[in-house]
Design a protein around this motif. Structure first.
Motif, PDB file in Angstrom:
ATOM      1  N   TYR A 120       0.827  -1.211   0.000  1.00 55.06           N
ATOM      2  CA  TYR A 120       0.000   0.000   0.000  1.00 55.06           C
ATOM      3  C   TYR A 120       0.860   1.259   0.000  1.00 55.06           C
ATOM      4  N   CYS A 121       1.938   1.249   0.777  1.00 57.03           N
ATOM      5  CA  CYS A 121       2.824   2.416   0.830  1.00 57.03           C
ATOM      6  C   CYS A 121       3.518   2.646  -0.504  1.00 57.03           C
ATOM      7  N   ILE A 122       4.007   1.563  -1.102  1.00 56.71           N
ATOM      8  CA  ILE A 122       4.663   1.687  -2.408  1.00 56.71           C
ATOM      9  C   ILE A 122       3.684   2.212  -3.448  1.00 56.71           C
ATOM     10  N   GLN A 123       2.501   1.632  -3.470  1.00 50.73           N
ATOM     11  CA  GLN A 123       1.501   2.029  -4.460  1.00 50.73           C
ATOM     12  C   GLN A 123       1.142   3.503  -4.337  1.00 50.73           C
ATOM     13  N   ALA A 124       1.093   4.007  -3.109  1.00 53.83           N
ATOM     14  CA  ALA A 124       0.703   5.401  -2.896  1.00 53.83           C
ATOM     15  C   ALA A 124       1.815   6.385  -3.239  1.00 53.83           C
ATOM     16  N   VAL A 125       3.076   5.966  -3.037  1.00 53.12           N
ATOM     17  CA  VAL A 125       4.219   6.857  -3.262  1.00 53.12           C
ATOM     18  C   VAL A 125       4.719   6.793  -4.706  1.00 53.12           C
ATOM     19  N   LEU A 126       4.550   5.653  -5.348  1.00 53.16           N
ATOM     20  CA  LEU A 126       5.165   5.407  -6.650  1.00 53.16           C
ATOM     21  C   LEU A 126       4.821   6.438  -7.728  1.00 53.16           C
ATOM     22  N   GLY A 167       9.765  -6.387  -3.762  1.00 49.54           N
ATOM     23  CA  GLY A 167      10.832  -5.425  -3.990  1.00 49.54           C
ATOM     24  C   GLY A 167      11.624  -5.707  -5.252  1.00 49.54           C
ATOM     25  N   ASN A 168      11.952  -6.967  -5.485  1.00 54.24           N
ATOM     26  CA  ASN A 168      12.739  -7.323  -6.663  1.00 54.24           C
ATOM     27  C   ASN A 168      11.976  -7.064  -7.958  1.00 54.24           C
ATOM     28  N   CYS A 169      10.693  -7.378  -7.957  1.00 57.95           N
ATOM     29  CA  CYS A 169       9.888  -7.155  -9.157  1.00 57.95           C
ATOM     30  C   CYS A 169       9.728  -5.653  -9.428  1.00 57.95           C
ATOM     31  N   LEU A 170       9.482  -4.895  -8.373  1.00 58.62           N
ATOM     32  CA  LEU A 170       9.341  -3.443  -8.520  1.00 58.62           C
ATOM     33  C   LEU A 170      10.622  -2.832  -9.085  1.00 58.62           C
ATOM     34  N   ALA A 171      11.779  -3.269  -8.567  1.00 60.42           N
ATOM     35  CA  ALA A 171      13.056  -2.735  -9.048  1.00 60.42           C
ATOM     36  C   ALA A 171      13.229  -2.983 -10.537  1.00 60.42           C
ATOM     37  N   ALA A 172      12.842  -4.159 -10.992  1.00 60.50           N
ATOM     38  CA  ALA A 172      12.977  -4.481 -12.408  1.00 60.50           C
ATOM     39  C   ALA A 172      12.018  -3.658 -13.265  1.00 60.50           C
ATOM     40  N   PRO A 226      25.056   7.312  -5.057  1.00 61.47           N
ATOM     41  CA  PRO A 226      24.701   8.116  -6.231  1.00 61.47           C
ATOM     42  C   PRO A 226      23.530   7.498  -6.991  1.00 61.47           C
ATOM     43  N   PRO A 227      22.761   8.315  -7.727  1.00 58.15           N
ATOM     44  CA  PRO A 227      21.565   7.816  -8.423  1.00 58.15           C
ATOM     45  C   PRO A 227      21.834   6.671  -9.400  1.00 58.15           C
ATOM     46  N   HIS A 228      23.062   6.549  -9.907  1.00 60.75           N
ATOM     47  CA  HIS A 228      23.335   5.487 -10.882  1.00 60.75           C
ATOM     48  C   HIS A 228      23.704   4.163 -10.199  1.00 60.75           C
ATOM     49  N   VAL A 229      23.671   4.143  -8.866  1.00 63.91           N
ATOM     50  CA  VAL A 229      24.052   2.938  -8.117  1.00 63.91           C
ATOM     51  C   VAL A 229      22.856   2.405  -7.343  1.00 63.91           C
ATOM     52  N   SER A 230      22.616   1.116  -7.471  1.00 65.19           N
ATOM     53  CA  SER A 230      21.508   0.482  -6.751  1.00 65.19           C
ATOM     54  C   SER A 230      21.997  -0.773  -6.039  1.00 65.19           C
ATOM     55  N   VAL A 231      21.488  -1.004  -4.836  1.00 68.78           N
ATOM     56  CA  VAL A 231      21.807  -2.207  -4.069  1.00 68.78           C
ATOM     57  C   VAL A 231      20.512  -3.021  -3.945  1.00 68.78           C
ATOM     58  N   PRO A 232      20.320  -4.021  -4.785  1.00 61.55           N
ATOM     59  CA  PRO A 232      19.069  -4.780  -4.742  1.00 61.55           C
ATOM     60  C   PRO A 232      18.847  -5.497  -3.416  1.00 61.55           C
ATOM     61  N   GLU A 233      19.917  -6.097  -2.862  1.00 60.34           N
ATOM     62  CA  GLU A 233      19.788  -6.857  -1.634  1.00 60.34           C
ATOM     63  C   GLU A 233      21.014  -6.640  -0.757  1.00 60.34           C
ATOM     64  N   LEU A 234      20.776  -6.545   0.547  1.00 69.11           N
ATOM     65  CA  LEU A 234      21.868  -6.394   1.498  1.00 69.11           C
ATOM     66  C   LEU A 234      21.531  -7.215   2.737  1.00 69.11           C
ATOM     67  N   ILE A 235      22.400  -8.166   3.061  1.00 65.75           N
ATOM     68  CA  ILE A 235      22.213  -9.010   4.242  1.00 65.75           C
ATOM     69  C   ILE A 235      23.159  -8.519   5.332  1.00 65.75           C
ATOM     70  N   ILE A 236      22.630  -8.321   6.528  1.00 65.09           N
ATOM     71  CA  ILE A 236      23.438  -7.886   7.664  1.00 65.09           C
ATOM     72  C   ILE A 236      23.078  -8.773   8.852  1.00 65.09           C
ATOM     73  N   LYS A 237      24.091  -9.316   9.521  1.00 63.83           N
ATOM     74  CA  LYS A 237      23.824 -10.261  10.608  1.00 63.83           C
ATOM     75  C   LYS A 237      24.819 -10.060  11.751  1.00 63.83           C
ATOM     76  N   PRO A 238      24.484 -10.556  12.920  1.00 69.41           N
ATOM     77  CA  PRO A 238      25.461 -10.541  14.014  1.00 69.41           C
ATOM     78  C   PRO A 238      26.659 -11.416  13.651  1.00 69.41           C
ATOM     79  N   THR A 239      27.866 -10.944  13.946  1.00 74.00           N
ATOM     80  CA  THR A 239      29.067 -11.715  13.654  1.00 74.00           C
ATOM     81  C   THR A 239      29.027 -13.089  14.309  1.00 74.00           C
ATOM     82  N   ALA A 240      28.451 -13.156  15.505  1.00 70.47           N
ATOM     83  CA  ALA A 240      28.433 -14.403  16.275  1.00 70.47           C
ATOM     84  C   ALA A 240      27.467 -15.444  15.719  1.00 70.47           C
ATOM     85  N   HIS A 241      26.590 -15.041  14.805  1.00 65.81           N
ATOM     86  CA  HIS A 241      25.593 -15.972  14.278  1.00 65.81           C
ATOM     87  C   HIS A 241      26.028 -16.553  12.942  1.00 65.81           C
TER      88      HIS A 241
END
Length: 244
Positions: A120-126, A167-172, A226-241
């Motif tokens: 809903y948020c994406i649809q309203a802002v897009l 998210g992936n479909c929207l990006a494409a 910068p606008p020409h750079v996109s990060v589709p996915e970013l995984i961040i986790k605790p080092t201990a896990h």
């Protein structure tokens, strides 16, 4: 001048935890903020803690209601003229989360908040992003959107896998309009959502997991590229896990 000067960010689930940490990070870089969440008192407290005057607007909103989300975006746009960055951060889970425990009602609660609300948020802002041919959309997902961890529960996992696909479909679809979409997949975070775990999380365990500011740093990284750079996915986790 901060890296987000002249930028307007709409952040859902902004009353505490990761949402509030993202607000703090964005504000420090000069952004104007619209904070959304269900609890008006929490939003007011969050805004007071930011102490940013007219640079912060709060709009209590139930994101599971598409009409309420449309009103949220209208108010946000009226306040600052545009929305450059949307952060879909609102999410929830339940104690009774195994397949045996889920009911149609509890299933809908998780899907509507974790997936439908983001849609809903994406649809309203897009439309305004398409008109400007510019925009950043960040979906705060979970490693449970990459791996079906039983600890998270079937409905939560399904909602997060769905959010990743959205998210992936929207990006494409919108890449030619310069709309950048990032799915961020954090591991365990020390936030109030831990209180609805089936088993209590020990203080020792809390010490080694991610903090809201850690995730906020990842979101800020994505939003300030910068606008020409996109990060589709970013995984961040605790080092201990382990991530497997």
């Amino acid at each position: 001048m901060g890296r987000l000067s002249n930028q307007v960010a709409l952040i859902t689930g902004a009353g505490s935890g990761v949402g509030l940490a993202i607000a703090q990070a964005f504000l420090a870089e000069g952004a104007k903020l619209v904070l959304a969440g269900r609890d008006a008192a929490k939003l007011e407290k969050a805004a007071q803690s930011l102490n940013a005057g007219d640079a912060v607007t709060i709009v209590p909103t139930d994101i599971t209601d598409p009409a309420a989300v449309a009103k949220l975006v209208e108010q946000a746009t009226a306040a600052y003229g545009k929305i450059d960055i949307l952060v879909n951060n609102a999410g929830t889970n339940l104690k009774a989360r195994t397949m045996r425990e889920l009911t149609p009602e509890s299933w809908q609660t998780l899907i509507r908040t974790n997936l439908d609300g983001a849609f809903y948020c994406i649809q309203a802002v897009l439309p305004q992003m398409i008109a400007r041919k510019d925009g950043v959309i960040v979906n705060i997902n979970s490693v449970s959107g990459k791996r079906a961890y039983p600890l998270a529960g079937a409905a939560y996992v399904a909602s997060k896998f769905g959010l990743a696909g959205l998210g992936n479909c929207l990006a494409a679809e919108e890449r030619e309009n310069n709309i950048r979409v990032s799915n961020i997949f954090p591991g365990e975070i020390d936030t109030p959502i831990l209180e609805v775990r089936p088993n209590p999380v020990t203080e020792e365990a809390r010490k080694v997991i991610l903090k809201p500011a850690d995730v906020a740093s990842a979101v800020l990284f994505v939003a300030t590229l910068p606008p020409h750079v996109s990060v589709p996915e970013l995984i961040i986790k605790p080092t201990a896990h382990v991530y497997s």
